[in-house]
Design an enzyme around this catalytic site. Structure first.
Site, PDB file in Angstrom:
ATOM      1  N   HIS A 118       0.846  -1.212   0.000  1.00  0.00           N
ATOM      2  CA  HIS A 118       0.000   0.000   0.000  1.00  0.00           C
ATOM      3  C   HIS A 118       0.879   1.258   0.000  1.00  0.00           C
ATOM      4  O   HIS A 118       0.606   2.222  -0.717  1.00  0.00           O
ATOM      5  CB  HIS A 118      -0.857   0.066   1.266  1.00  0.00           C
ATOM      6  CG  HIS A 118      -1.856  -1.039   1.411  1.00  0.00           C
ATOM      7  ND1 HIS A 118      -1.769  -1.986   2.409  1.00  0.00           N
ATOM      8  CD2 HIS A 118      -2.970  -1.339   0.713  1.00  0.00           C
ATOM      9  CE1 HIS A 118      -2.795  -2.815   2.319  1.00  0.00           C
ATOM     10  NE2 HIS A 118      -3.540  -2.452   1.288  1.00  0.00           N
ATOM     11  N   ARG A 151      -4.068 -10.128   3.810  1.00  0.00           N
ATOM     12  CA  ARG A 151      -4.544 -11.479   4.141  1.00  0.00           C
ATOM     13  C   ARG A 151      -3.407 -12.421   4.541  1.00  0.00           C
ATOM     14  O   ARG A 151      -3.673 -13.487   5.084  1.00  0.00           O
ATOM     15  CB  ARG A 151      -5.340 -12.072   2.970  1.00  0.00           C
ATOM     16  CG  ARG A 151      -6.695 -11.409   2.777  1.00  0.00           C
ATOM     17  CD  ARG A 151      -7.597 -12.208   1.853  1.00  0.00           C
ATOM     18  NE  ARG A 151      -8.970 -11.744   1.925  1.00  0.00           N
ATOM     19  CZ  ARG A 151      -9.525 -10.871   1.075  1.00  0.00           C
ATOM     20  NH1 ARG A 151      -8.811 -10.362   0.089  1.00  0.00           N
ATOM     21  NH2 ARG A 151     -10.786 -10.510   1.219  1.00  0.00           N
TER      22      ARG A 151
HETATM   23  P1  AMP Z   1      -6.484  -3.519  -0.524  1.00  0.00           P
HETATM   24  O1  AMP Z   1      -6.314  -2.769   0.752  1.00  0.00           O
HETATM   25  O2  AMP Z   1      -6.075  -4.957  -0.434  1.00  0.00           O
HETATM   26  O3  AMP Z   1      -7.823  -3.301  -1.172  1.00  0.00           O
HETATM   27  O4  AMP Z   1      -5.418  -2.887  -1.528  1.00  0.00           O
HETATM   28  C1  AMP Z   1      -5.418  -1.518  -1.833  1.00  0.00           C
HETATM   29  C2  AMP Z   1      -4.516  -1.276  -3.024  1.00  0.00           C
HETATM   30  O5  AMP Z   1      -3.188  -1.691  -2.713  1.00  0.00           O
HETATM   31  C3  AMP Z   1      -4.949  -2.083  -4.261  1.00  0.00           C
HETATM   32  O6  AMP Z   1      -4.797  -1.274  -5.424  1.00  0.00           O
HETATM   33  C4  AMP Z   1      -3.985  -3.222  -4.256  1.00  0.00           C
HETATM   34  O7  AMP Z   1      -3.749  -3.780  -5.538  1.00  0.00           O
HETATM   35  C5  AMP Z   1      -2.732  -2.553  -3.724  1.00  0.00           C
HETATM   36  N1  AMP Z   1      -1.810  -3.562  -3.180  1.00  0.00           N
HETATM   37  C6  AMP Z   1      -2.100  -4.549  -2.289  1.00  0.00           C
HETATM   38  N2  AMP Z   1      -1.020  -5.319  -2.072  1.00  0.00           N
HETATM   39  C7  AMP Z   1      -0.023  -4.820  -2.853  1.00  0.00           C
HETATM   40  C8  AMP Z   1       1.341  -5.179  -3.089  1.00  0.00           C
HETATM   41  N3  AMP Z   1       1.897  -6.220  -2.470  1.00  0.00           N
HETATM   42  N4  AMP Z   1       2.064  -4.434  -3.944  1.00  0.00           N
HETATM   43  C9  AMP Z   1       1.500  -3.373  -4.580  1.00  0.00           C
HETATM   44  N5  AMP Z   1       0.231  -2.970  -4.407  1.00  0.00           N
HETATM   45  C10 AMP Z   1      -0.523  -3.688  -3.558  1.00  0.00           C
END
Ligand code: AMP
Length: 282
Positions: free
Chosen positions: A37, A187
């Site tokens: 993030h 997760r």
């Molecule tokens: P989430 O909180 O899982 O909905 O993720 C929020 C944003 O962070 C989304 O655009 C995800 O694709 C991005 N994201 C999550 N994990 C990663 C990662 N390991 N590397 C880059 N971006 C990520």
């Protein structure tokens, strides 16, 4: 950092910045922030005058048997991390304001929403597209940042932005990984220590498969078989949802050599669902 909880206030604040000619870089998240993030946040800060992040665990994208209730939440730490990066605005709405009584408008991005993760998580991308459309309307960002980690999500969002003439640049950022290659994900916190070790198989499988297909040693179809074989050899993987080589634009399985292809996997380790992908140019 200004913390805003009310959509209307967020909308007015962002509009004021835009009227002053400032660009806004926006990063939608569900919190429990990690380096993945934060890489999006840093990029949004670097490329825009104003950086805004939202944290909202969106119920519309969770299926009835999914982990909405126990999805990791760590708001105090998240706020510290965002302050540490000098983020300008944190948008922190609640369900009642995002989905008030009577809410009945959803966005369905046809076809690509049904493939890959969509076929195992019915309604998931409808929930994602709906909340992202709302968030983009609320924050009216110049640029919005998403991770390649959720590749299908980026395809769905780009499609929606194009089809609905949304005035925003969608920026896709590389996947950030742990030292052993595991893609960072909120997760991953669900994994016990044995599962955590075994989870490195996803990236090992993708790396091995991308070498095989890039070198020409294997056709894309054969590479898909190789991927499923490798994942099948890990006893802690309880289900392979999908693992193959796909056309990066249509997300259909492909055996074509040429252009950009996506190697993508989704597996279950008990109750934990893990996804990962790499893009290669054949
Ligand atoms: P989430 O909180 O899982 O909905 O993720 C929020 C944003 O962070 C989304 O655009 C995800 O694709 C991005 N994201 C999550 N994990 C990663 C990662 N390991 N590397 C880059 N971006 C990520």
């Amino acid at each position: 950092m200004e913390i805003i909880r009310i959509p209307r206030v967020m909308q007015d604040t962002c509009k004021r910045y835009l009227l002053k000619g400032r660009s806004i870089g926006f990063v939608p998240t569900m919190g429990a922030l990690h380096e993945g993030h934060m890489s999006l946040v840093k990029r949004a800060r670097m490329e825009n005058d104003i950086s805004a992040v939202s944290i909202f665990v969106n119920p519309a994208q969770f299926g009835p048997s999914e982990d909405l209730e126990k999805y990791p939440r760590d708001i105090d730490n998240d706020i510290k991390k965002l302050r540490g990066q000098e983020v300008d605005i944190l948008f922190l709405p609640d369900n009642a304001l995002m989905y008030p009584k009577g809410f009945s408008t959803y966005i369905h991005v046809d076809r690509i929403s049904e493939k890959l993760c969509g076929s195992f998580r019915p309604g998931h991308f409808r929930g994602v597209a709906t909340v992202v459309a709302k968030l983009l309307n609320i924050a009216s960002p110049t640029r919005a940042y998403f991770g390649q980690k959720d590749f299908q999500q980026t395809v769905v969002i780009r499609r929606m932005a194009k089809d609905l003439d949304l005035d925003v640049e969608i920026v896709v950022c590389p996947t950030i990984r742990e030292q052993d290659g595991l893609a960072m994900s909120s997760r991953n916190l669900y994994l016990d220590s044995e599962q955590r070790k075994a989870a490195t198989i996803l990236y090992r499988c993708l790396s091995h498969a991308s070498e095989a297909v890039l070198s020409g040693a294997n056709s894309p179809a054969k590479t898909g078989e190789l991927m499923r074989e490798m994942l099948g050899g890990e006893p802690l993987i309880t289900k392979i949802e999908y693992a193959s080589v796909y056309d990066a634009a249509t997300l259909d399985e492909t055996d074509r050599v040429g252009g950009e292809v996506l190697l993508a996997v989704a597996v279950r380790m008990g109750n934990v669902r893990l996804i990962d992908n790499v893009l290669v140019n054949l």
